[in-house]
Design a protein around this motif. Structure first.
Motif, PDB file in Angstrom:
ATOM      1  N   PHE A 161      -4.533  -1.869  15.466  1.00 53.00           N
ATOM      2  CA  PHE A 161      -4.138  -1.141  14.254  1.00 53.00           C
ATOM      3  C   PHE A 161      -5.375  -0.675  13.497  1.00 53.00           C
ATOM      4  O   PHE A 161      -5.392   0.426  12.930  1.00 53.00           O
ATOM      5  CB  PHE A 161      -3.283  -2.048  13.379  1.00 53.00           C
ATOM      6  N   SER A 162      -6.421  -1.475  13.510  1.00 48.91           N
ATOM      7  CA  SER A 162      -7.688  -1.082  12.881  1.00 48.91           C
ATOM      8  C   SER A 162      -8.257   0.160  13.540  1.00 48.91           C
ATOM      9  O   SER A 162      -8.697   1.093  12.868  1.00 48.91           O
ATOM     10  CB  SER A 162      -8.683  -2.237  12.964  1.00 48.91           C
ATOM     11  N   ARG A 163      -8.248   0.179  14.878  1.00 46.73           N
ATOM     12  CA  ARG A 163      -8.755   1.348  15.604  1.00 46.73           C
ATOM     13  C   ARG A 163      -7.908   2.585  15.327  1.00 46.73           C
ATOM     14  O   ARG A 163      -8.421   3.701  15.215  1.00 46.73           O
ATOM     15  CB  ARG A 163      -8.800   1.049  17.095  1.00 46.73           C
ATOM     16  N   ALA A 164      -6.587   2.384  15.212  1.00 43.25           N
ATOM     17  CA  ALA A 164      -5.689   3.518  15.015  1.00 43.25           C
ATOM     18  C   ALA A 164      -5.812   4.120  13.631  1.00 43.25           C
ATOM     19  O   ALA A 164      -5.561   5.319  13.434  1.00 43.25           O
ATOM     20  CB  ALA A 164      -4.238   3.083  15.264  1.00 43.25           C
ATOM     21  N   THR A 165      -6.182   3.318  12.646  1.00 42.54           N
ATOM     22  CA  THR A 165      -6.190   3.779  11.247  1.00 42.54           C
ATOM     23  C   THR A 165      -7.582   3.945  10.658  1.00 42.54           C
ATOM     24  O   THR A 165      -7.718   4.467   9.543  1.00 42.54           O
ATOM     25  CB  THR A 165      -5.422   2.772  10.365  1.00 42.54           C
ATOM     26  N   GLU A 171       4.932   2.587  13.088  1.00 41.97           N
ATOM     27  CA  GLU A 171       5.375   3.409  11.963  1.00 41.97           C
ATOM     28  C   GLU A 171       4.503   3.199  10.724  1.00 41.97           C
ATOM     29  O   GLU A 171       4.529   4.019   9.796  1.00 41.97           O
ATOM     30  CB  GLU A 171       6.837   3.103  11.626  1.00 41.97           C
ATOM     31  N   GLN A 172       3.729   2.115  10.677  1.00 36.92           N
ATOM     32  CA  GLN A 172       2.873   1.846   9.528  1.00 36.92           C
ATOM     33  C   GLN A 172       1.551   2.601   9.575  1.00 36.92           C
ATOM     34  O   GLN A 172       0.801   2.598   8.601  1.00 36.92           O
ATOM     35  CB  GLN A 172       2.599   0.341   9.412  1.00 36.92           C
ATOM     36  N   ILE A 173       1.290   3.252  10.701  1.00 31.63           N
ATOM     37  CA  ILE A 173       0.014   3.970  10.833  1.00 31.63           C
ATOM     38  C   ILE A 173      -0.089   5.078   9.789  1.00 31.63           C
ATOM     39  O   ILE A 173      -1.129   5.254   9.138  1.00 31.63           O
ATOM     40  CB  ILE A 173      -0.138   4.543  12.256  1.00 31.63           C
ATOM     41  N   THR A 223     -10.607  -5.119   5.728  1.00 33.12           N
ATOM     42  CA  THR A 223      -9.857  -4.335   4.758  1.00 33.12           C
ATOM     43  C   THR A 223      -8.364  -4.552   4.920  1.00 33.12           C
ATOM     44  O   THR A 223      -7.625  -4.694   3.933  1.00 33.12           O
ATOM     45  CB  THR A 223     -10.204  -2.844   4.903  1.00 33.12           C
ATOM     46  N   LEU A 224      -7.880  -4.588   6.167  1.00 26.79           N
ATOM     47  CA  LEU A 224      -6.462  -4.805   6.411  1.00 26.79           C
ATOM     48  C   LEU A 224      -6.018  -6.169   5.888  1.00 26.79           C
ATOM     49  O   LEU A 224      -4.931  -6.306   5.322  1.00 26.79           O
ATOM     50  CB  LEU A 224      -6.161  -4.686   7.902  1.00 26.79           C
ATOM     51  N   GLN A 261      -3.284  -9.358   1.599  1.00 27.87           N
ATOM     52  CA  GLN A 261      -3.324 -10.356   0.524  1.00 27.87           C
ATOM     53  C   GLN A 261      -2.949  -9.757  -0.825  1.00 27.87           C
ATOM     54  O   GLN A 261      -2.362 -10.431  -1.673  1.00 27.87           O
ATOM     55  CB  GLN A 261      -4.712 -10.985   0.458  1.00 27.87           C
ATOM     56  N   SER A 262      -3.285  -8.485  -1.027  1.00 32.18           N
ATOM     57  CA  SER A 262      -2.973  -7.830  -2.299  1.00 32.18           C
ATOM     58  C   SER A 262      -1.568  -7.253  -2.325  1.00 32.18           C
ATOM     59  O   SER A 262      -1.121  -6.751  -3.363  1.00 32.18           O
ATOM     60  CB  SER A 262      -3.989  -6.713  -2.579  1.00 32.18           C
ATOM     61  N   GLY A 263      -0.874  -7.307  -1.191  1.00 28.48           N
ATOM     62  CA  GLY A 263       0.484  -6.789  -1.131  1.00 28.48           C
ATOM     63  C   GLY A 263       0.570  -5.295  -0.969  1.00 28.48           C
ATOM     64  O   GLY A 263       1.659  -4.719  -1.071  1.00 28.48           O
ATOM     65  N   LEU A 264      -0.541  -4.623  -0.716  1.00 24.41           N
ATOM     66  CA  LEU A 264      -0.526  -3.172  -0.575  1.00 24.41           C
ATOM     67  C   LEU A 264       0.016  -2.743   0.790  1.00 24.41           C
ATOM     68  O   LEU A 264       0.808  -1.791   0.882  1.00 24.41           O
ATOM     69  CB  LEU A 264      -1.936  -2.622  -0.774  1.00 24.41           C
ATOM     70  N   LEU A 265      -0.395  -3.403   1.828  1.00 27.30           N
ATOM     71  CA  LEU A 265       0.051  -3.067   3.190  1.00 27.30           C
ATOM     72  C   LEU A 265       0.236  -4.370   3.961  1.00 27.30           C
ATOM     73  O   LEU A 265      -0.723  -4.936   4.483  1.00 27.30           O
ATOM     74  CB  LEU A 265      -0.972  -2.165   3.891  1.00 27.30           C
ATOM     75  N   GLU A 266       1.461  -4.822   4.013  1.00 28.46           N
ATOM     76  CA  GLU A 266       1.745  -6.095   4.671  1.00 28.46           C
ATOM     77  C   GLU A 266       2.070  -5.874   6.137  1.00 28.46           C
ATOM     78  O   GLU A 266       2.734  -4.892   6.493  1.00 28.46           O
ATOM     79  CB  GLU A 266       2.913  -6.802   3.975  1.00 28.46           C
ATOM     80  N   PRO A 267       1.623  -6.750   7.016  1.00 32.45           N
ATOM     81  CA  PRO A 267       1.954  -6.627   8.434  1.00 32.45           C
ATOM     82  C   PRO A 267       3.459  -6.723   8.646  1.00 32.45           C
ATOM     83  O   PRO A 267       4.190  -7.300   7.837  1.00 32.45           O
ATOM     84  CB  PRO A 267       1.225  -7.815   9.071  1.00 32.45           C
TER      85      PRO A 267
END
Length: 272
Positions: free
Chosen positions: A10-14, A47-49, A20-21, A26-32
């Motif tokens: 996912f890191s490579r894709a985004t 779909e999260q990309i 950062t992920l 942890q901040s609730g911005l983008l949860e797995p």
């Protein structure tokens, strides 16, 4: 069936780092989409990309995390556009302030031109004036409003100023960035006071005077040159700074043509 990516994939894709992920999680911005309870291993849906890429672009625009979150959960496109437009407007304002600071710094670093200074005795001056306690960041707007009020009052009573408008700034204005400021118009003609305006007399004073070219917000260097001259060649005395607005907004919209005399109180002897 959902398709999952490891956090590395996912890191490579985004183009978002794994660190950062994890922070966004942890901040609730983008949860797995899923987290293994035993290992803490994170997995994301493909779909999260798209969401991750939007977040990355917004962060590249220095949008704070809370604003990014608010934009993502906005109820419709219009609401999202409003938030984005507001952020871009703030960025433009910050960029303009940064550019002004850069230009001011370049001006400070440039070789100083030979300044023309004058020692001047100013007699008692009858004035129509407005005096209030003003914050430094509001001083320019307050001054324009006060001088406009004074000009209007004189015009309404058929009187005209006897000289250029001026301002008087107490020591607390500079020391605390909030203090006494007087806007005035020289006027010996009796005028009926109205509103904030009151007639009075500015006491006689000896001043070391320098002329500043440009808008009043850029006077720091001119004040520095004047203070240096006073420290080296004159005896400063207690008393407020006086400014005389020889050319200003009422005369021309071109701020590069504005001229302000700055007067520093000094003890004047027979020698110039």
């Amino acid at each position: 069936m959902a398709s999952y990516l490891s956090i590395g994939d996912f890191s490579r894709a985004t183009h978002l780092t794994v660190k950062t992920l994890r922070h966004y999680h942890q901040s609730g911005l983008l949860e797995p989409a899923a987290v293994d309870r035993a290992t803490g291993y994170r997995r994301y849906e493909v779909e999260q990309i798209g969401t991750a890429r939007v977040i990355r672009r917004l962060r590249e625009l220095d949008m704070p995390l809370e604003e990014v979150r608010a934009l993502l959960i906005a109820p419709d496109l219009a609401a999202r556009n409003d938030r984005l437009t507001a952020h871009l407007a703030r960025m433009e304002a910050e960029s303009a302030r940064a550019q002004a600071a850069v230009e001011a710094l370049r001006d400070l670093l440039a070789p100083a031109a030979e300044a023309e200074l004058e020692l001047r005795g100013v007699p008692d001056t009858p004035v129509l004036a407005i005096t209030e306690t003003v914050a430094a960041e509001d001083a320019c707007l307050w001054l324009q409003g006060a001088l406009g009020e004074l000009h209007g009052l004189l015009a309404a009573q058929g009187a005209t100023p006897d000289g250029p408008p001026g301002g008087v700034y107490g020591d607390d204005f500079f020391a605390e960035h909030r203090g006494s400021v007087t806007a005035y118009l020289p006027c010996a003609t009796p005028v009926r006071p109205l509103g904030r305006a009151t007639p009075g007399t500015l006491p006689a004073v000896d001043l070391a005077v320098i002329v500043h070219a440009g808008p009043p917000v850029d006077t720091a260097r001119t004040y520095g040159v004047l203070a240096t001259h006073v420290a080296r060649h004159a005896l400063p005395v207690d008393g407020p700074i006086r400014e005389h607005y020889l050319v200003g907004p009422r005369d021309t919209a071109d701020s590069t043509r504005w001229r302000t005399e700055i007067g520093w109180p000094v003890f004047r002897t027979g020698a110039a």
